[in-house]
Design a protein around this motif. Structure first.
Motif, PDB file in Angstrom:
ATOM      1  N   GLN A 230      -9.225 -15.117  16.058  1.00  0.00           N
ATOM      2  CA  GLN A 230      -9.006 -16.456  16.586  1.00  0.00           C
ATOM      3  C   GLN A 230      -7.523 -16.793  16.703  1.00  0.00           C
ATOM      4  N   THR A 231      -6.714 -16.262  15.797  1.00  0.00           N
ATOM      5  CA  THR A 231      -5.283 -16.545  15.784  1.00  0.00           C
ATOM      6  C   THR A 231      -4.526 -15.269  15.432  1.00  0.00           C
ATOM      7  N   ARG A 232      -3.227 -15.285  15.667  1.00  0.00           N
ATOM      8  CA  ARG A 232      -2.403 -14.147  15.268  1.00  0.00           C
ATOM      9  C   ARG A 232      -2.427 -13.980  13.755  1.00  0.00           C
ATOM     10  N   GLU A 233      -2.435 -15.104  13.030  1.00  0.00           N
ATOM     11  CA  GLU A 233      -2.472 -15.040  11.564  1.00  0.00           C
ATOM     12  C   GLU A 233      -3.756 -14.367  11.081  1.00  0.00           C
ATOM     13  N   GLU A 234      -4.870 -14.673  11.720  1.00  0.00           N
ATOM     14  CA  GLU A 234      -6.135 -14.038  11.351  1.00  0.00           C
ATOM     15  C   GLU A 234      -6.098 -12.549  11.671  1.00  0.00           C
ATOM     16  N   GLN A 235      -5.507 -12.198  12.793  1.00  0.00           N
ATOM     17  CA  GLN A 235      -5.363 -10.793  13.170  1.00  0.00           C
ATOM     18  C   GLN A 235      -4.533 -10.040  12.136  1.00  0.00           C
ATOM     19  N   ASP A 236      -3.371 -10.598  11.775  1.00  0.00           N
ATOM     20  CA  ASP A 236      -2.498  -9.934  10.811  1.00  0.00           C
ATOM     21  C   ASP A 236      -3.148  -9.816   9.445  1.00  0.00           C
ATOM     22  N   ALA A 237      -3.850 -10.864   9.020  1.00  0.00           N
ATOM     23  CA  ALA A 237      -4.496 -10.846   7.709  1.00  0.00           C
ATOM     24  C   ALA A 237      -5.583  -9.771   7.653  1.00  0.00           C
ATOM     25  N   CYS A 238      -6.354  -9.646   8.729  1.00  0.00           N
ATOM     26  CA  CYS A 238      -7.424  -8.644   8.776  1.00  0.00           C
ATOM     27  C   CYS A 238      -6.836  -7.233   8.793  1.00  0.00           C
ATOM     28  N   LEU A 239      -5.765  -7.041   9.563  1.00  0.00           N
ATOM     29  CA  LEU A 239      -5.099  -5.737   9.602  1.00  0.00           C
ATOM     30  C   LEU A 239      -4.621  -5.337   8.210  1.00  0.00           C
ATOM     31  N   LEU A 240      -3.925  -6.228   7.532  1.00  0.00           N
ATOM     32  CA  LEU A 240      -3.405  -5.929   6.198  1.00  0.00           C
ATOM     33  C   LEU A 240      -4.533  -5.687   5.202  1.00  0.00           C
ATOM     34  N   ARG A 241      -5.600  -6.455   5.340  1.00  0.00           N
ATOM     35  CA  ARG A 241      -6.729  -6.304   4.421  1.00  0.00           C
ATOM     36  C   ARG A 241      -7.344  -4.915   4.556  1.00  0.00           C
ATOM     37  N   TRP A 242      -7.497  -4.443   5.786  1.00  0.00           N
ATOM     38  CA  TRP A 242      -8.114  -3.133   5.987  1.00  0.00           C
ATOM     39  C   TRP A 242      -7.152  -1.993   5.626  1.00  0.00           C
ATOM     40  N   MET A 243      -5.871  -2.165   5.872  1.00  0.00           N
ATOM     41  CA  MET A 243      -4.921  -1.127   5.453  1.00  0.00           C
ATOM     42  C   MET A 243      -4.958  -0.964   3.938  1.00  0.00           C
ATOM     43  N   ARG A 244      -4.933  -2.083   3.236  1.00  0.00           N
ATOM     44  CA  ARG A 244      -4.994  -2.024   1.769  1.00  0.00           C
ATOM     45  C   ARG A 244      -6.323  -1.437   1.303  1.00  0.00           C
ATOM     46  N   ARG A 245      -7.408  -1.844   1.959  1.00  0.00           N
ATOM     47  CA  ARG A 245      -8.716  -1.366   1.538  1.00  0.00           C
ATOM     48  C   ARG A 245      -8.842   0.141   1.714  1.00  0.00           C
ATOM     49  N   CYS A 246      -8.260   0.673   2.786  1.00  0.00           N
ATOM     50  CA  CYS A 246      -8.270   2.122   2.987  1.00  0.00           C
ATOM     51  C   CYS A 246      -7.636   2.825   1.793  1.00  0.00           C
ATOM     52  N   TYR A 247      -6.480   2.358   1.394  1.00  0.00           N
ATOM     53  CA  TYR A 247      -5.803   2.983   0.247  1.00  0.00           C
ATOM     54  C   TYR A 247      -6.617   2.834  -1.026  1.00  0.00           C
ATOM     55  N   GLU A 248      -7.236   1.671  -1.226  1.00  0.00           N
ATOM     56  CA  GLU A 248      -8.066   1.476  -2.420  1.00  0.00           C
ATOM     57  C   GLU A 248      -9.254   2.438  -2.436  1.00  0.00           C
ATOM     58  N   LEU A 249      -9.746   2.787  -1.250  1.00  0.00           N
ATOM     59  CA  LEU A 249     -10.867   3.725  -1.142  1.00  0.00           C
ATOM     60  C   LEU A 249     -10.429   5.178  -1.272  1.00  0.00           C
ATOM     61  N   GLY A 250      -9.114   5.410  -1.334  1.00  0.00           N
ATOM     62  CA  GLY A 250      -8.605   6.774  -1.368  1.00  0.00           C
ATOM     63  C   GLY A 250      -8.474   7.393   0.004  1.00  0.00           C
ATOM     64  N   VAL A 251      -8.388   6.560   1.038  1.00  0.00           N
ATOM     65  CA  VAL A 251      -8.195   7.025   2.416  1.00  0.00           C
ATOM     66  C   VAL A 251      -6.711   6.869   2.758  1.00  0.00           C
ATOM     67  N   TYR A 252      -6.037   8.000   3.006  1.00  0.00           N
ATOM     68  CA  TYR A 252      -4.602   7.998   3.255  1.00  0.00           C
ATOM     69  C   TYR A 252      -4.335   8.536   4.660  1.00  0.00           C
ATOM     70  N   PRO A 253      -4.318   7.679   5.676  1.00  0.00           N
ATOM     71  CA  PRO A 253      -4.013   8.182   7.019  1.00  0.00           C
ATOM     72  C   PRO A 253      -2.599   8.763   7.066  1.00  0.00           C
ATOM     73  N   ASP A 254      -2.445   9.861   7.778  1.00  0.00           N
ATOM     74  CA  ASP A 254      -1.110  10.421   7.965  1.00  0.00           C
ATOM     75  C   ASP A 254      -0.296   9.535   8.904  1.00  0.00           C
ATOM     76  N   TYR A 255      -0.985   8.893   9.832  1.00  0.00           N
ATOM     77  CA  TYR A 255      -0.364   7.965  10.772  1.00  0.00           C
ATOM     78  C   TYR A 255      -1.233   6.715  10.864  1.00  0.00           C
ATOM     79  N   TRP A 256      -0.559   5.570  11.011  1.00  0.00           N
ATOM     80  CA  TRP A 256      -1.231   4.337  11.417  1.00  0.00           C
ATOM     81  C   TRP A 256      -0.869   4.067  12.867  1.00  0.00           C
TER      82      TRP A 256
END
Length: 357
Positions: A230-256
């Motif tokens: 809905q907003t840029r802030e919502e977009q950024d928050a969702c992006l950061l949430r999923w990046m962090r969640r990947c690391y918490e799951l032990g998923v380490y992309p070589d590239y984003w």
């Protein structure tokens, strides 16, 4: 012996030499394999300094990540990548113009010609790459072996959430047939307000993907585009949430791979997140999402200077207009190649000059 000699040949005291020897031995006996299990110097230093709560070091996600990252084969810098792994846009164009799948393959071969021609002009300035697919781009994948290009290859099924993958049911079985230099590219389109069961399934699929890529020795590029924020802030928050969640799951992309970040606070948060969880990440590639070339140039210029900003991977902003004309019979092969080549070169030069005065 290798651990002991690492210290002894540098005139370190015997206690340090023996500490390195014991640490190297711990890796050798608690991982699968033989010489492939031995630690890099960076990895050994980390273990000596931090230890591990795991008896079997192969179960320590951070040590495994350092082992992987410090033994990579290729070093890429300042990447300029032409992304034409799209399937749905090309299928739609073919349907509109009465063309078949062979026409899609033919156009992707023209896109590859554009990259090949541009690469000679970018030599010494950029490492050049392509993003392509199996469905229509198999001939391009074969031809790319003749060039020193970075090669990304899409694995996701298009237009689905939660994630699903092309190929066999087991991701690792699919990747076993891929050359080791091919980077596994996955476009992930989470919604900002996905239901809990969708989030849970996406987490499961991301873990499957990462496990498959690591088991076959392939780099992983994870592209995240937040679906209908809905907003840029919502977009950024969702992006950061999923990046962090990947690391918490032990998923380490070589590239984003993400959209160019307009907000300085969001960029700082991304840098801090990568620094905290994976300082060995190869870096971030920026996508275009079919915006006009002039707008892309502005977005490149607005990006902060950072070693995390590895390059760009742009597709529709380069190929969509020439593709429309070519499929409609209004543009020749040569003109299509020249148009895409010149646009790709202009974007590479804009990227290279973005932090210069």
């Amino acid at each position: 012996m290798s651990g002991f000699l690492r210290g002894w040949l540098r005139n370190e005291d015997l206690a340090s030499c023996c500490r390195y020897a014991n640490a190297a031995g711990a890796f050798a006996v608690s991982r699968l394999g033989c010489s492939s299990a031995y630690p890099s110097w960076t990895e050994l230093q980390y273990f000596v300094s931090h230890g591990s709560k795991h008896k079997w070091l192969r179960e320590d996600a951070m040590l495994e990540q350092i082992h992987w990252a410090t033994n990579r084969r290729n070093k890429w810098k300042n990447l300029a990548v032409f992304a034409f792994d799209h399937r749905d846009p090309f299928s739609a164009l073919a349907a509109e113009t009465g063309r078949d799948a062979k026409a899609i393959t033919a156009f992707k071969n023209l896109a590859f010609r554009a990259v090949a021609e541009a690469s000679s002009e970018l030599e010494g300035q950029n490492d050049v790459g392509i993003l392509v697919d199996d469905t229509y781009g198999q001939s391009v994948l074969f031809e790319s072996n003749r060039y020193p290009f970075w090669v990304g290859r899409s694995i996701e099924k298009t237009g689905v959430n939660p994630l699903m993958f092309e190929g066999k049911a087991d991701v690792g079985s699919t990747l076993q047939a891929w050359p080791e230099n091919h980077v596994v590219k996955c476009l992930f389109r989470p919604g900002a307000k996905d239901a809990p069961e969708v989030v849970e399934e996406n987490e499961r699929q991301l873990c499957r993907l990462f496990s498959g890529a690591r088991s076959t020795g392939h780099d992983l590029l994870l592209e995240i585009i937040v679906d209908q924020p809905q907003t840029r802030e919502e977009q950024d928050a969702c992006l950061l949430r999923w990046m962090r969640r990947c690391y918490e799951l032990g998923v380490y992309p070589d590239y984003w791979k993400i959209l160019p970040v307009a907000d300085q606070g969001t960029w700082q948060a991304i840098e801090a997140l990568i620094g905290e969880y994976d300082p060995y990440c190869r870096g971030i590639l920026f996508l275009g999402l079919n915006v006009a070339e002039a707008e892309l140039v502005k977005r490149f210029a607005a990006l902060p200077e950072s070693p995390r900003a590895l390059g760009f991977a742009i597709g529709r902003s380069i190929f969509l207009e020439p593709a429309r004309k070519w499929f409609a019979g209004q543009m020749s092969d040569e003109d299509a190649v020249a148009t895409m080549r010149d646009c790709f070169l202009r974007l590479a030069r804009a990227w290279n000059g973005r932090n210069r005065g």
